[in-house]
Design a protein around this motif. Structure first.
Motif, PDB file in Angstrom:
ATOM      1  N   ARG A  49       0.953  -1.302   0.315  1.00 30.41           N
ATOM      2  CA  ARG A  49       0.068  -0.544  -0.324  1.00 30.41           C
ATOM      3  C   ARG A  49       0.950   1.419  -0.389  1.00 30.41           C
ATOM      4  NH1 ARG A  49      -2.860   3.127   3.352  1.00 30.41           N
ATOM      5  NH2 ARG A  49      -1.204   2.292   5.348  1.00 30.41           N
ATOM      6  N   TYR A  50       2.049   1.505   0.928  1.00 32.53           N
ATOM      7  CA  TYR A  50       3.418   2.325   0.860  1.00 32.53           C
ATOM      8  C   TYR A  50       3.227   3.262  -0.884  1.00 32.53           C
ATOM      9  CZ  TYR A  50       2.279   1.946   5.916  1.00 32.53           C
ATOM     10  OH  TYR A  50       1.656   2.165   7.030  1.00 32.53           O
ATOM     11  N   LEU A  51       4.144   1.675  -1.535  1.00 35.28           N
ATOM     12  CA  LEU A  51       4.975   2.033  -2.086  1.00 35.28           C
ATOM     13  C   LEU A  51       3.424   2.173  -3.073  1.00 35.28           C
ATOM     14  CD1 LEU A  51       6.236  -1.724  -2.925  1.00 35.28           C
ATOM     15  CD2 LEU A  51       7.467   0.476  -2.389  1.00 35.28           C
ATOM     16  N   ILE A  52       2.393   2.099  -3.520  1.00 38.01           N
ATOM     17  CA  ILE A  52       0.928   2.455  -4.459  1.00 38.01           C
ATOM     18  C   ILE A  52       1.008   4.119  -4.105  1.00 38.01           C
ATOM     19  CG2 ILE A  52      -1.150   2.082  -5.491  1.00 38.01           C
ATOM     20  CD1 ILE A  52      -0.538  -0.727  -4.691  1.00 38.01           C
ATOM     21  N   ASP A  53       0.840   4.166  -3.041  1.00 41.48           N
ATOM     22  CA  ASP A  53       1.084   6.087  -2.607  1.00 41.48           C
ATOM     23  C   ASP A  53       1.944   6.360  -3.100  1.00 41.48           C
ATOM     24  OD1 ASP A  53      -1.362   5.552  -1.256  1.00 41.48           O
ATOM     25  OD2 ASP A  53      -0.079   5.338   1.087  1.00 41.48           O
ATOM     26  N   TYR A  54       3.519   5.743  -2.611  1.00 39.85           N
ATOM     27  CA  TYR A  54       4.449   6.412  -3.587  1.00 39.85           C
ATOM     28  C   TYR A  54       4.628   6.356  -5.016  1.00 39.85           C
ATOM     29  CZ  TYR A  54       9.471   8.143  -4.549  1.00 39.85           C
ATOM     30  OH  TYR A  54      10.391   8.401  -5.461  1.00 39.85           O
ATOM     31  N   THR A  55       4.370   5.507  -5.177  1.00 40.89           N
ATOM     32  CA  THR A  55       3.854   5.277  -7.277  1.00 40.89           C
ATOM     33  C   THR A  55       2.962   6.242  -7.695  1.00 40.89           C
ATOM     34  OG1 THR A  55       4.402   3.040  -7.079  1.00 40.89           O
ATOM     35  CG2 THR A  55       3.522   3.509  -9.431  1.00 40.89           C
ATOM     36  N   LEU A  56       1.678   6.611  -7.247  1.00 40.41           N
ATOM     37  CA  LEU A  56       1.281   7.358  -7.651  1.00 40.41           C
ATOM     38  C   LEU A  56       1.131   8.983  -7.314  1.00 40.41           C
ATOM     39  CD1 LEU A  56      -2.010   5.992  -5.448  1.00 40.41           C
ATOM     40  CD2 LEU A  56      -1.834   6.106  -8.376  1.00 40.41           C
ATOM     41  N   ALA A  57       2.045   9.289  -6.178  1.00 41.78           N
ATOM     42  CA  ALA A  57       2.570  10.382  -5.791  1.00 41.78           C
ATOM     43  C   ALA A  57       3.718  10.645  -7.298  1.00 41.78           C
ATOM     44  CB  ALA A  57       3.445  10.950  -5.069  1.00 41.78           C
ATOM     45  N   ALA A  58       4.307   9.699  -7.668  1.00 44.16           N
ATOM     46  CA  ALA A  58       5.388   9.851  -8.788  1.00 44.16           C
ATOM     47  C   ALA A  58       4.955  10.551 -10.064  1.00 44.16           C
ATOM     48  CB  ALA A  58       6.620   9.253  -8.598  1.00 44.16           C
ATOM     49  N   ALA A 108       1.585  11.445 -10.129  1.00 47.50           N
ATOM     50  CA  ALA A 108       1.324  12.823 -10.531  1.00 47.50           C
ATOM     51  C   ALA A 108       2.550  14.457 -10.377  1.00 47.50           C
ATOM     52  CB  ALA A 108       0.585  13.106  -8.921  1.00 47.50           C
ATOM     53  N   ARG A 109       3.486  13.737  -9.974  1.00 47.58           N
ATOM     54  CA  ARG A 109       4.742  15.142 -10.674  1.00 47.58           C
ATOM     55  C   ARG A 109       5.004  14.832 -12.030  1.00 47.58           C
ATOM     56  NH1 ARG A 109       7.176  12.344  -5.508  1.00 47.58           N
ATOM     57  NH2 ARG A 109       8.315  10.620  -6.868  1.00 47.58           N
ATOM     58  N   ARG A 110       4.890  14.097 -12.641  1.00 43.30           N
ATOM     59  CA  ARG A 110       4.911  14.165 -14.218  1.00 43.30           C
ATOM     60  C   ARG A 110       3.776  13.978 -15.039  1.00 43.30           C
ATOM     61  NH1 ARG A 110       9.267  11.404 -11.790  1.00 43.30           N
ATOM     62  NH2 ARG A 110       8.514   8.947 -12.163  1.00 43.30           N
ATOM     63  N   LYS A 111       2.911  14.684 -14.203  1.00 46.64           N
ATOM     64  CA  LYS A 111       1.143  14.043 -15.173  1.00 46.64           C
ATOM     65  C   LYS A 111       1.210  14.696 -16.105  1.00 46.64           C
ATOM     66  CE  LYS A 111      -0.859  16.684 -12.429  1.00 46.64           C
ATOM     67  NZ  LYS A 111      -1.956  17.733 -11.602  1.00 46.64           N
ATOM     68  N   ALA A 112       2.166  15.365 -17.127  1.00 42.27           N
ATOM     69  CA  ALA A 112       1.534  15.491 -18.472  1.00 42.27           C
ATOM     70  C   ALA A 112       2.145  14.697 -19.095  1.00 42.27           C
ATOM     71  CB  ALA A 112       2.280  17.264 -18.447  1.00 42.27           C
ATOM     72  N   ARG A 113       3.111  14.115 -18.629  1.00 43.00           N
ATOM     73  CA  ARG A 113       4.382  13.186 -19.714  1.00 43.00           C
ATOM     74  C   ARG A 113       3.107  11.539 -19.070  1.00 43.00           C
ATOM     75  NH1 ARG A 113       9.703  10.677 -18.018  1.00 43.00           N
ATOM     76  NH2 ARG A 113       8.798   8.345 -19.092  1.00 43.00           N
ATOM     77  N   ASN A 114       2.676  11.982 -18.214  1.00 46.08           N
ATOM     78  CA  ASN A 114       1.677  10.150 -18.364  1.00 46.08           C
ATOM     79  C   ASN A 114       0.284   9.903 -18.817  1.00 46.08           C
ATOM     80  OD1 ASN A 114       3.761   8.375 -16.457  1.00 46.08           O
ATOM     81  ND2 ASN A 114       3.629   9.608 -14.815  1.00 46.08           N
ATOM     82  N   LEU A 115      -0.505  11.262 -18.522  1.00 41.66           N
ATOM     83  CA  LEU A 115      -1.356  11.696 -19.200  1.00 41.66           C
ATOM     84  C   LEU A 115      -1.933  11.359 -20.736  1.00 41.66           C
ATOM     85  CD1 LEU A 115      -2.741  14.377 -16.896  1.00 41.66           C
ATOM     86  CD2 LEU A 115      -3.777  12.245 -17.163  1.00 41.66           C
ATOM     87  N   GLY A 116      -0.162  11.940 -21.088  1.00 40.08           N
ATOM     88  CA  GLY A 116      -0.191  11.868 -22.500  1.00 40.08           C
ATOM     89  C   GLY A 116      -0.189  10.073 -22.663  1.00 40.08           C
ATOM     90  N   LEU A 117       0.644   9.527 -22.129  1.00 45.76           N
ATOM     91  CA  LEU A 117       1.007   8.185 -22.230  1.00 45.76           C
ATOM     92  C   LEU A 117      -0.163   7.695 -22.491  1.00 45.76           C
ATOM     93  CD1 LEU A 117       2.874   5.548 -22.963  1.00 45.76           C
ATOM     94  CD2 LEU A 117       3.191   5.774 -20.389  1.00 45.76           C
ATOM     95  N   LEU A 118      -0.895   7.637 -21.198  1.00 50.65           N
ATOM     96  CA  LEU A 118      -2.281   7.091 -20.877  1.00 50.65           C
ATOM     97  C   LEU A 118      -2.998   7.002 -22.139  1.00 50.65           C
ATOM     98  CD1 LEU A 118      -3.520   5.235 -18.599  1.00 50.65           C
ATOM     99  CD2 LEU A 118      -4.885   7.399 -17.997  1.00 50.65           C
TER     100      LEU A 118
END
Length: 378
Positions: free
Chosen positions: A9-18, A20-30
């Motif tokens: 759960r902690y790993l998932i929380d950190y992954t989501l925060a990471a 979010a820090r690269r939101k534009a790139r990850n949203l485009g990839l998604l």
């Protein structure tokens, strides 16, 4: 077990925060990833639904259809064939059928003219499929004029427009009486287009077909199972054409996966170095990045699959309809019954989610095993 769950759960929380820090790139990839899944899933779901519709239509078709061949071409059944077939053991019922194709220069489409086995229209009257009636703007009680291949003009009265629920099989259908059919096509008396047969024992269909071929060397028996396989092969071929058109998208996805496997950005390497420096183990870094790949790929898979489901079963697969339905002038309007096949979904999941997730781990492992100080300095 509980500490392991808390750690994930902690790993998932950190992954989501990471992420979010690269939101534009990850949203485009998604978005690109989900669009690819959407196209592949649309073709797959639409093809499977059409296969189910074809199987349902052919379920009530004759077990055996007998055609006569002359010089390798389909010819009329002459008088006497029905009597010969009736003497073959295993044949339960045989009936001569009358049907043919007519090209209408008005609508520039081919119609299928058929004499129904029961409740044929009265002389001078006919029944039409809903698609044909819509194309010609006809309703019950209105006249329809057709010029035969011999040049004679026939005028019929439309008794009924067939229900829209049967439009899949009656789109171009014209039902008329036997006398009108023979007069329109100048069919000789006692001749038929083909013969529909029913077999007493369904397990003996192939044996009966072999007996028919032996007794009537110029005849060709066509089994219902063969028609099913032919339709399935045709849909597979059309689905292959659609997938070939998506080859560019598949190539782009392969390039994307290769780019993920080829290396990490300087920021990602620095982040891994910092995590190693503050006490993270190599396994923790790999698990964190595995969660990142799973979250992106699984989210894209769900978005693409839901979008494809809505596109196919609520909007009729407008993007791929001409390719998978075929090329025709008269397109029937029908609602597909939702069909979700487990193997089909697993195959789609395996070829879209697994490659991307696996590609994420390769560069992460390379960066995680180097010295933290070297990773942070790039």
């Amino acid at each position: 077990m509980r500490p392991w769950i808390e750690k994930q759960r902690y790993l998932i929380d950190y992954t989501l925060a990471a992420l979010a820090r690269r939101k534009a790139r990850n949203l485009g990839l998604l978005a690109v990833y989900a669009l690819l899944v959407f196209m592949l899933a649309s073709v797959s779901l639409f093809g499977q639904a059409l296969r189910q519709e074809a199987a349902a239509v052919l379920a009530d078709s004759p077990e055996v259809i007998l055609q006569r061949l002359v010089a390798g071409r389909h010819d009329l059944i002459p008088p006497g064939y029905l009597e010969k077939i009736g003497r073959i053991r295993g044949v339960q019922h045989q009936q001569g059928r009358l049907w043919g194709y007519y090209y209408d220069p008005v609508s520039k489409a081919n119609y299928t003219l058929l004499v129904p086995a029961a409740e044929a229209p009265a002389p001078g009257h006919l029944r039409l499929g809903a698609t044909l009636a819509r194309e010609r703007g006809l309703q019950a009680g209105q006249p329809l004029s057709l010029r035969s291949y011999g040049g004679k003009l026939f005028t019929f009265t439309v008794d009924e427009v067939l229900p829209a629920s049967s439009e899949l099989i009656s789109a171009d259908l014209v039902l008329l009486g036997e006398a009108d059919f023979r007069a329109f096509f100048d069919y000789p008396a006692g001749h038929y287009t083909d013969i529909a047969l029913s077999v007493a024992n369904p397990q003996e269909v192939r044996n009966v077909a072999a007996k028919l071929s032996a007794a009537l060397p110029d005849a060709r028996p066509i089994l219902r199972e063969e028609m099913r396989r032919t339709y399935a092969s045709l849909l597979d071929w059309r689905e292959g054409i659609a997938l070939a058109l998506l080859a560019a998208a598949l190539l782009a996805f392969a390039i994307l996966a290769w780019e993920k496997a080829s290396g990490l950005s300087a920021d990602e390497r620095r982040e891994i170095g910092i995590l190693k420096a503050i006490g993270w183990e190599t396994g923790d870094v790999l698990r964190m990045k595995l969660w990142e790949g799973l979250l992106i790929s699984f989210s894209a898979f769900l978005l693409g699959l839901v979008g494809a489901y809505v596109h196919v079963f609520h909007f009729g697969a407008r993007l791929f309809e001409p390719v998978l339905k075929g090329w025709a002038v008269l397109y029937p309007r029908f609602t597909l019954v939702p069909q979700l096949d487990g193997l089909q979904l697993f195959t789609l999941f395996f070829f879209t989610v697994v490659p991307y997730t696996a590609a994420v781990l390769v560069p992460i492992w390379r960066a995680a095993i180097i010295d933290p100080d070297a990773a942070m300095r790039g």
